[in-house]
Design a protein around this motif. Structure first.
Motif, PDB file in Angstrom:
ATOM      1  N   PHE A  72      21.962 -15.814  22.630  1.00  0.00           N
ATOM      2  CA  PHE A  72      21.546 -15.056  22.126  1.00  0.00           C
ATOM      3  C   PHE A  72      21.574 -14.765  21.493  1.00  0.00           C
ATOM      4  O   PHE A  72      20.572 -13.813  20.547  1.00  0.00           O
ATOM      5  N   HIS A  76      18.088 -13.194  19.655  1.00  0.00           N
ATOM      6  CA  HIS A  76      18.683 -11.837  19.016  1.00  0.00           C
ATOM      7  C   HIS A  76      17.388 -12.185  17.570  1.00  0.00           C
ATOM      8  O   HIS A  76      16.850 -11.780  17.615  1.00  0.00           O
ATOM      9  N   GLU A  77      17.327 -13.590  17.557  1.00  0.00           N
ATOM     10  CA  GLU A  77      16.106 -14.133  16.453  1.00  0.00           C
ATOM     11  C   GLU A  77      14.935 -13.979  17.531  1.00  0.00           C
ATOM     12  O   GLU A  77      14.159 -13.267  16.233  1.00  0.00           O
ATOM     13  N   GLY A  79      13.995 -11.335  19.367  1.00  0.00           N
ATOM     14  CA  GLY A  79      13.766 -10.164  18.449  1.00  0.00           C
ATOM     15  C   GLY A  79      13.602  -9.828  16.878  1.00  0.00           C
ATOM     16  O   GLY A  79      12.573  -8.970  17.027  1.00  0.00           O
ATOM     17  N   HIS A  80      13.855 -10.409  15.562  1.00  0.00           N
ATOM     18  CA  HIS A  80      13.295 -10.063  15.024  1.00  0.00           C
ATOM     19  C   HIS A  80      11.922 -11.049  14.337  1.00  0.00           C
ATOM     20  O   HIS A  80      10.767 -10.614  14.343  1.00  0.00           O
ATOM     21  N   GLU A 103      18.962  -6.046  12.276  1.00  0.00           N
ATOM     22  CA  GLU A 103      20.057  -6.688  12.728  1.00  0.00           C
ATOM     23  C   GLU A 103      20.651  -5.896  14.203  1.00  0.00           C
ATOM     24  O   GLU A 103      20.707  -6.539  15.935  1.00  0.00           O
ATOM     25  N   LYS A 104      21.000  -4.657  14.076  1.00  0.00           N
ATOM     26  CA  LYS A 104      21.049  -3.812  15.458  1.00  0.00           C
ATOM     27  C   LYS A 104      20.088  -3.463  16.270  1.00  0.00           C
ATOM     28  O   LYS A 104      20.382  -3.843  17.484  1.00  0.00           O
ATOM     29  N   SER A 106      17.953  -5.971  16.868  1.00  0.00           N
ATOM     30  CA  SER A 106      18.101  -7.398  17.172  1.00  0.00           C
ATOM     31  C   SER A 106      19.162  -7.518  18.575  1.00  0.00           C
ATOM     32  O   SER A 106      18.947  -8.367  19.311  1.00  0.00           O
ATOM     33  N   ASN A 107      19.740  -7.028  17.713  1.00  0.00           N
ATOM     34  CA  ASN A 107      21.284  -7.524  18.952  1.00  0.00           C
ATOM     35  C   ASN A 107      20.564  -6.489  20.386  1.00  0.00           C
ATOM     36  O   ASN A 107      21.299  -6.640  21.335  1.00  0.00           O
ATOM     37  N   ALA A 110      18.525  -8.652  21.949  1.00  0.00           N
ATOM     38  CA  ALA A 110      18.731  -9.517  23.011  1.00  0.00           C
ATOM     39  C   ALA A 110      20.025  -9.809  23.839  1.00  0.00           C
ATOM     40  O   ALA A 110      19.839 -10.103  25.284  1.00  0.00           O
ATOM     41  N   CYS A 141      27.430  -7.996  18.131  1.00  0.00           N
ATOM     42  CA  CYS A 141      26.643  -7.627  18.610  1.00  0.00           C
ATOM     43  C   CYS A 141      26.675  -5.959  19.505  1.00  0.00           C
ATOM     44  O   CYS A 141      25.484  -5.536  20.293  1.00  0.00           O
TER      45      CYS A 141
END
Length: 149
Positions: A72, A76-77, A79-80, A103-104, A106-107, A110, A141
């Protein structure tokens, strides 16, 4: 709302024929390095993303994380890395960007990349903390995105 992220995910899967986060890191030439929890490069975090670390894009990850949680975090990273190319450099000055929104996003990236389906029957009566714990995910997340999954 996140159709543009869905399009990026679809493009990734079409281009590389995989949603395996480790394979995507290889294809995209993003290095993942596991470190001891006390390593100074982690800055007292479980993981840390560097867009340009001596010319390399890397994600540093503690070497003692649960495998599902690690996947995860890597997704997530990723995604960034793919969604926030202009903002990652500004991330050190939290006043310049809306980090909650990033953050949302990227969550969401992921969760969708990993195909994490939350079966409502299997989790009937569970609260968010219990669902996150059973899937080895951070509680945040699911924040404000459960209706989009």
């Amino acid at each position: 709302m996140y159709l543009w992220i869905d399009n990026i995910l679809e493009g990734l899967k079409d281009t590389y024929n995989t949603n395996n986060v480790y394979e995507l890191y290889d294809y995209l030439e993003i290095q993942m390095i596991k470190l001891e929890p006390a390593n100074i490069l982690l800055r007292c975090n479980e993981y840390f993303y560097y867009r340009n670390y001596f010319g390399n894009e890397i994600v540093l990850v503690r070497n003692d994380l649960n495998l599902e949680y690690e996947k995860f975090i890597l997704a997530h990273e990723l995604g960034h890395a793919l969604l926030h190319t202009e903002t990652c450099e500004a991330a050190f000055n939290k006043n310049l960007i809306n980090t909650g929104k990033l953050e949302k996003q990227s969550n969401y990236f992921a969760l969708k990349l990993l195909n994490l389906d939350i079966d409502p029957v299997a989790f009937k009566g569970f609260n968010i903390e219990q669902i996150a714990s059973s899937l080895y995910l951070p509680t945040n997340c699911f924040e404000n995105i459960t209706d989009k999954i």
